[in-house]
Scaffold this active site. Sequence first.
Site, PDB file in Angstrom:
ATOM      1  N   LYS A 113       0.796  -1.230  -0.011  1.00  0.00           N
ATOM      2  CA  LYS A 113      -0.147  -0.088  -0.141  1.00  0.00           C
ATOM      3  C   LYS A 113       0.856   1.256   0.290  1.00  0.00           C
ATOM      4  O   LYS A 113       1.991   1.389   0.808  1.00  0.00           O
ATOM      5  CB  LYS A 113      -0.852  -0.188   1.209  1.00  0.00           C
ATOM      6  CG  LYS A 113      -1.975   0.998   1.395  1.00  0.00           C
ATOM      7  CD  LYS A 113      -3.030   1.152   2.677  1.00  0.00           C
ATOM      8  CE  LYS A 113      -3.882   1.936   2.509  1.00  0.00           C
ATOM      9  NZ  LYS A 113      -4.676   1.971   3.760  1.00  0.00           N
TER      10      LYS A 113
ATOM     11  N   SER B  89      -9.732   1.754   2.781  1.00  0.00           N
ATOM     12  CA  SER B  89      -8.968   2.644   1.885  1.00  0.00           C
ATOM     13  C   SER B  89      -7.697   1.666   1.115  1.00  0.00           C
ATOM     14  O   SER B  89      -7.380   2.217   0.191  1.00  0.00           O
ATOM     15  CB  SER B  89      -8.247   3.553   2.700  1.00  0.00           C
ATOM     16  OG  SER B  89      -7.314   3.198   3.662  1.00  0.00           O
TER      17      SER B  89
ATOM     18  N   SER C  44      -9.580  -0.368   7.027  1.00  0.00           N
ATOM     19  CA  SER C  44      -9.382  -0.355   5.645  1.00  0.00           C
ATOM     20  C   SER C  44      -8.349  -1.512   5.143  1.00  0.00           C
ATOM     21  O   SER C  44      -8.126  -1.616   4.225  1.00  0.00           O
ATOM     22  CB  SER C  44      -8.163   0.899   5.593  1.00  0.00           C
ATOM     23  OG  SER C  44      -9.038   1.915   5.671  1.00  0.00           O
TER      24      SER C  44
HETATM   25  N1  GLN Z   1     -13.064   4.168   6.081  1.00  0.00           N
HETATM   26  C1  GLN Z   1     -12.659   4.692   7.409  1.00  0.00           C
HETATM   27  C2  GLN Z   1     -12.150   5.960   7.228  1.00  0.00           C
HETATM   28  O1  GLN Z   1     -12.575   6.598   6.173  1.00  0.00           O
HETATM   29  C3  GLN Z   1     -11.427   3.654   7.862  1.00  0.00           C
HETATM   30  C4  GLN Z   1     -10.299   4.034   7.131  1.00  0.00           C
HETATM   31  C5  GLN Z   1      -9.055   3.411   7.491  1.00  0.00           C
HETATM   32  O2  GLN Z   1      -8.964   2.371   8.038  1.00  0.00           O
HETATM   33  N2  GLN Z   1      -7.687   3.639   6.928  1.00  0.00           N
HETATM   34  O3  GLN Z   1     -11.768   6.760   7.916  1.00  0.00           O
END
Ligand code: GLN
Length: 485
Positions: A76, A151, A175
């Site tokens: 990532k 994400s 995410s």
């Molecule tokens: N979807 C969540 C957010 O937008 C979690 C994102 C994540 O785990 N990085 O913050």
Amino acid sequence: MAELPAAVTEAAALLRARRTSAVELARAAIDLARRDPWNAWLAVSEAEALAQAKAADERIARGDAPPLCGVPWACKDIIGTKGVETTAGSRILDGYIPPYSATAVERLDREGAVMIGKTNLDEFAMGSSNENSAFGAVRNPWDRSRVPGGSSGGSAVAVAAGQALFSLGTDTGGSIRQPAALSGIAGMKPTYGRVSRYGVIAFASSLDQVGPFARSVRDIALVCQALFGHDPCDATTMPLPPEDLLRDLDRGVRGMRLGVPKEYFVKGIEPGVEKAVRDAIRELEGQGALIEEVSLPSTDFALGVYYLIQPAEASANLARYDGVRYGLRVEGADLLDTYRRTRGAGFGAEVKRRMILGTYALSTGYYDAYYVKAQKVRTLIKAEFESVFERVDALITPTSPTVAFRIGAKADDPLAMYLNDVFTLPANIAGLPGISIPCGLSEGLPVGLQVIAGYWQEATMLRVANAYERATAHHRLRPPQQKAA
Ligand code: GLN
């Protein structure tokens, strides 16, 4: 086009039997990544990958290669990689080349794993659909009109589409687990403090953890084995003795107590998702697990707590992108104007929304009313989990209330988007480990089953997940469009 083996374990066996080489696997993965039709990759680091593969082949020839040696993986792009551009999915880091690698990457380097490149993500990991990337949305290989989750969408798709055998993501509110669920693979977030965050671009520091995606629980365990451990560069990592995560993997769930929290089966959950998860619970019961309904009454507050603490931490962490130290710089009339122009041009709308929310929650007069109150509720949520884990060995829940949704469906409605993480973010708030594994399809799209365990109980969590996986074939399903691509 050459295909990769189906799993890390399979690749390791082929490499050891000399039926393939690390260089051959790396070339195949590079080729697949270059032709990627899902927009999962932001960069392919060919020269570095081939050099790593060559070294891996030499090590395998010497006969002292660890299990991940020569295995192609995807990283990532929020995890820093020495000499390889790291963008966090943001224009503001344009051209940023880290002078060192994150500890997690170094640990994989040490194993001889071969990093193929960097994967697409929501900008600074803020999102649940990968639509917030400055480099375009990632498409779901099960249906290209749909999101892969986020994400870490690029890392999930790289594995789901067979372009890499495992990948790394970060999980701040879901995410890793949510895109794993929506893309039909396994993804796990370790206990907070298990894996070093050193060299990982910070989003919300008290919630972020690095973890793997793979196609089987055993592969996940193998990667965790390399990742876990104390790092003097990250004071939040725990100095625990090394553990053999594979030892109890096949011991099954007979006699284990598994809790089903009733708050995780409420409004908004799609019937097809609920059915797949209920079937999975019955399967575990059939294997001799003792299923018990439990209650985590503060679950409803988790989203509110998360959307105070996370933006507050993000607003502080993202203050460093000022046009002076990293990446993009837009020259202004004076220093303040340079800051303003750089940040205005470099950050996307969602990142700005989070920084504004966070700054508001931390400002004088609101700090006690919002931020401090959220921290108190955080303590309550943690205490509820702790008391439940006195009675049960693990919790079984859905990972996400829905299957993959269409690109654009929630893009203009941040609250609807935030609701996607209701089942994943409590584990981040409490710092607990969680894994999502495939448990079937609903309307032709993958459903994820989440297993959450107590602090440092990853071995138990993996054992439960593996017991389910061994008895079912869901993890072997492949996206139907993959062949056509
Ligand atoms: N979807 C969540 C957010 O937008 C979690 C994102 C994540 O785990 N990085 O913050």
